[in-house]
Write a protein that holds these residues in place. Structure first.
Motif, PDB file in Angstrom:
ATOM      1  N   HIS A 106      -4.094  13.026 -13.048  1.00  0.00           N
ATOM      2  CA  HIS A 106      -3.585  13.015 -11.674  1.00  0.00           C
ATOM      3  C   HIS A 106      -3.856  11.697 -10.957  1.00  0.00           C
ATOM      4  N   GLN A 107      -4.191  10.663 -11.732  1.00  0.00           N
ATOM      5  CA  GLN A 107      -4.387   9.311 -11.217  1.00  0.00           C
ATOM      6  C   GLN A 107      -5.448   9.243 -10.116  1.00  0.00           C
ATOM      7  N   ASP A 108      -6.478  10.086 -10.218  1.00  0.00           N
ATOM      8  CA  ASP A 108      -7.550  10.067  -9.234  1.00  0.00           C
ATOM      9  C   ASP A 108      -8.499   8.899  -9.489  1.00  0.00           C
ATOM     10  N   SER A 109      -9.283   8.581  -8.476  1.00  0.00           N
ATOM     11  CA  SER A 109     -10.262   7.506  -8.602  1.00  0.00           C
ATOM     12  C   SER A 109     -11.385   7.907  -9.562  1.00  0.00           C
ATOM     13  N   ARG A 154       0.822  -1.207   0.000  1.00  0.00           N
ATOM     14  CA  ARG A 154       0.000   0.000   0.000  1.00  0.00           C
ATOM     15  C   ARG A 154       0.855   1.256   0.000  1.00  0.00           C
ATOM     16  N   SER A 155       2.077   1.134   0.476  1.00  0.00           N
ATOM     17  CA  SER A 155       2.969   2.302   0.491  1.00  0.00           C
ATOM     18  C   SER A 155       3.316   2.751  -0.924  1.00  0.00           C
ATOM     19  N   TRP A 156       3.185   1.856  -1.905  1.00  0.00           N
ATOM     20  CA  TRP A 156       3.424   2.247  -3.303  1.00  0.00           C
ATOM     21  C   TRP A 156       2.373   3.255  -3.768  1.00  0.00           C
ATOM     22  N   VAL A 157       1.221   3.209  -3.124  1.00  0.00           N
ATOM     23  CA  VAL A 157       0.077   4.010  -3.559  1.00  0.00           C
ATOM     24  C   VAL A 157      -0.178   5.187  -2.629  1.00  0.00           C
ATOM     25  N   SER A 158      -0.061   4.978  -1.358  1.00  0.00           N
ATOM     26  CA  SER A 158      -0.368   5.891  -0.246  1.00  0.00           C
ATOM     27  C   SER A 158      -1.743   5.543   0.294  1.00  0.00           C
ATOM     28  N   GLU A 159      -1.892   5.745   1.603  1.00  0.00           N
ATOM     29  CA  GLU A 159      -3.146   5.392   2.264  1.00  0.00           C
ATOM     30  C   GLU A 159      -4.316   6.197   1.702  1.00  0.00           C
ATOM     31  N   ALA A 160      -4.096   7.482   1.491  1.00  0.00           N
ATOM     32  CA  ALA A 160      -5.188   8.344   1.030  1.00  0.00           C
ATOM     33  C   ALA A 160      -5.669   7.935  -0.355  1.00  0.00           C
ATOM     34  N   ARG A 161      -4.744   7.607  -1.247  1.00  0.00           N
ATOM     35  CA  ARG A 161      -5.127   7.248  -2.615  1.00  0.00           C
ATOM     36  C   ARG A 161      -5.781   5.863  -2.663  1.00  0.00           C
ATOM     37  N   ALA A 183      -9.217  -4.939  -2.954  1.00  0.00           N
ATOM     38  CA  ALA A 183      -9.102  -3.533  -3.359  1.00  0.00           C
ATOM     39  C   ALA A 183      -8.070  -3.317  -4.458  1.00  0.00           C
ATOM     40  N   TRP A 184      -7.078  -4.196  -4.550  1.00  0.00           N
ATOM     41  CA  TRP A 184      -6.080  -4.026  -5.605  1.00  0.00           C
ATOM     42  C   TRP A 184      -6.681  -4.194  -6.998  1.00  0.00           C
ATOM     43  N   ARG A 185      -7.699  -5.006  -7.108  1.00  0.00           N
ATOM     44  CA  ARG A 185      -8.279  -5.239  -8.432  1.00  0.00           C
ATOM     45  C   ARG A 185      -8.956  -3.988  -9.007  1.00  0.00           C
ATOM     46  N   PRO A 186      -9.835  -3.292  -8.258  1.00  0.00           N
ATOM     47  CA  PRO A 186     -10.377  -2.047  -8.814  1.00  0.00           C
ATOM     48  C   PRO A 186      -9.327  -0.949  -8.953  1.00  0.00           C
ATOM     49  N   TYR A 187      -8.294  -0.983  -8.097  1.00  0.00           N
ATOM     50  CA  TYR A 187      -7.231   0.019  -8.236  1.00  0.00           C
ATOM     51  C   TYR A 187      -6.519  -0.152  -9.584  1.00  0.00           C
ATOM     52  N   GLU A 188      -6.179  -1.377  -9.919  1.00  0.00           N
ATOM     53  CA  GLU A 188      -5.500  -1.636 -11.192  1.00  0.00           C
ATOM     54  C   GLU A 188      -6.441  -1.376 -12.373  1.00  0.00           C
ATOM     55  N   TRP A 189      -7.709  -1.731 -12.202  1.00  0.00           N
ATOM     56  CA  TRP A 189      -8.697  -1.462 -13.251  1.00  0.00           C
ATOM     57  C   TRP A 189      -8.845   0.035 -13.481  1.00  0.00           C
ATOM     58  N   ASN A 190      -8.816   0.805 -12.411  1.00  0.00           N
ATOM     59  CA  ASN A 190      -8.949   2.263 -12.518  1.00  0.00           C
ATOM     60  C   ASN A 190      -7.861   2.843 -13.420  1.00  0.00           C
ATOM     61  N   LYS A 247      -7.583   4.530  -0.276  1.00  0.00           N
ATOM     62  CA  LYS A 247      -8.787   4.486   0.563  1.00  0.00           C
ATOM     63  C   LYS A 247     -10.077   4.243  -0.221  1.00  0.00           C
ATOM     64  N   PRO A 248     -10.330   4.931  -1.346  1.00  0.00           N
ATOM     65  CA  PRO A 248     -11.603   4.692  -2.067  1.00  0.00           C
ATOM     66  C   PRO A 248     -11.774   3.245  -2.509  1.00  0.00           C
ATOM     67  N   TYR A 249     -10.676   2.578  -2.826  1.00  0.00           N
ATOM     68  CA  TYR A 249     -10.752   1.199  -3.309  1.00  0.00           C
ATOM     69  C   TYR A 249     -11.012   0.238  -2.158  1.00  0.00           C
ATOM     70  N   LEU A 250     -10.433   0.560  -1.000  1.00  0.00           N
ATOM     71  CA  LEU A 250     -10.739  -0.229   0.196  1.00  0.00           C
ATOM     72  C   LEU A 250     -12.213  -0.108   0.553  1.00  0.00           C
ATOM     73  N   GLU A 251     -12.719   1.110   0.502  1.00  0.00           N
ATOM     74  CA  GLU A 251     -14.125   1.331   0.835  1.00  0.00           C
ATOM     75  C   GLU A 251     -15.037   0.614  -0.157  1.00  0.00           C
ATOM     76  N   GLU A 252     -14.622   0.601  -1.408  1.00  0.00           N
ATOM     77  CA  GLU A 252     -15.413  -0.067  -2.438  1.00  0.00           C
ATOM     78  C   GLU A 252     -15.487  -1.566  -2.180  1.00  0.00           C
ATOM     79  N   CYS A 253     -14.454  -2.104  -1.523  1.00  0.00           N
ATOM     80  CA  CYS A 253     -14.373  -3.551  -1.294  1.00  0.00           C
ATOM     81  C   CYS A 253     -14.576  -3.927   0.164  1.00  0.00           C
ATOM     82  N   GLY A 254     -15.205  -3.061   0.925  1.00  0.00           N
ATOM     83  CA  GLY A 254     -15.522  -3.388   2.306  1.00  0.00           C
ATOM     84  C   GLY A 254     -14.310  -3.567   3.187  1.00  0.00           C
TER      85      GLY A 254
END
Length: 223
Positions: free
Chosen positions: A168-171, A18-25, A40-47, A27-34
Motif C-alpha cells: 500500500h506504499q506506506d512509509s 506534492r500533488s502526485w503523492v498527496s499531502e498526507a502521504r 523530503a523527496w529523497r527519502p520518499y524515493e528511497w522508501n 507528510k512523514p518525509y517532510l517531518e523526517e527532513c524538518g
C-alpha cells in the motif's frame, strides 16, 4: 551539495509535485527532513526502493510458506478445500475463475489465489482446533522452528504487516529494513535452511539500506 547535484541529475530538471503523492502521504518525509520539501523527496524515493527490495523477499517466502503448509494439509484431506470451517474464500475464488475463464478452478488455481492472511488463520488462537491442527500436522511445515505455534504465528503476523505496508506504499521510515530482512530469512529457514540461504543470496535490501539518503531518527530498534 552532492545530494542536490545527484538529485538534479536523476530527475533531469523535472520539478516534482506534492500533488502526485498527496499531502498526507508526503507528510512523514517532510517531518523526517524538518519541513524541507526538496530534502523530503529523497527519502520518499528511497522508501519506494526499499519497499520494492523487501517485496521481492516477501514474494519468495510467501510462496515457500503456502507450499509447505499445503503439502501438510493435503495429508489430512487431499485436494479437499478448505481445511477450515469457513468455505466462503474458496467459493469466491472458484466463482471468479468460472466467470473470468468459463472453466472450473483446479487445485493450483485455488492455492495460487489464497493470500497470506488465509494461511495465517490456521495458526491463530481461535478456533481452538488450530492447536490440534498444529500439533498433528502444520508443525511439520516448519521443521526447523522451535515447534511452537505462537512463535510462528508472530513471525507470520510481522510478515503480513510488512507485506501490507509495502503493497500500500506506506512509509517504512519507522522500520529497520535490515531487521525486517533478518526476520524474513529466519521464517524461510524455519521451513528450509537452504531456502533462507537462497533468499539471503539474492536480496537487494542491504544495498538499498546502505544508500539511505538521510540517517534514521531512531537509533534503537525494539524487536
Amino acid at each position: 551539495r552532492r545530494h542536490a547535484v545527484d538529485d538534479t541529475i536523476r530527475t533531469m530538471g523535472v520539478k516534482r509535485q506534492r500533488s502526485w503523492v498527496s499531502e498526507a502521504r508526503f507528510k512523514p518525509y517532510l517531518e523526517e527532513c524538518g519541513g524541507s520539501e526538496d530534502d523530503a523527496w529523497r527519502p520518499y524515493e528511497w522508501n519506494a526502493r526499499v519497499s520494492s527490495a523487501l517485496s521481492e523477499c516477501i514474494h519468495h517466502v510467501e510462496v515457500l510458506l503456502r507450499n509447505a503448509m499445503i503439502a501438510e494439509l493435503e495429508t489430512l484431506h487431499p485436494l479437499q478445500y478448505p481445511w477450515h470451517s469457513d468455505n466462503s474464500t474458496i467459493h469466491q475464488i472458484a466463482q471468479k475463475k468460472r466467470r473470468s475463464a468459463g472453466v472450473s478452478a483446479d487445485p493450483d488455481d485455488i492455492i495460487a489465489n489464497l493470500n497470506l492472511g488465509y494461511w495465517q488463520q490456521f495458526l491463530q488462537d481461535k478456533p481452538a482446533d488450530n492447536e490440534d491442527l498444529w500439533r498433528t500436522t502444520l508443525r511439520r511445515a516448519f521443521p526447523h522452528s522451535r515447534g511452537d505455534r505462537k512463535t510462528v504465528l508472530n513471525a507470520m503476523e510481522d510478515l503480513f504487516e510488512l507485506r501490507n505496508r509495502c503493497a500500500h506504499q506506506d512509509s517504512l521510515l519507522g522500520f529497520d529494513p535490515s531487521v525486517e530482512l533478518k526476520k524474513i530469512i529466519k521464517l524461510a529457514r524455519w521451513v528450509d535452511p537452504d531456502a533462507g540461504r537462497w533468499i539471503e543470496s539474492i536480496e537487494q535490501v542491504t544495498g538499498v539500506v546502505d544508500a539511505r539518503p538521510i540517517p534514521p531518527k531512531m537509533n534503537a530498534v525494539i524487536i
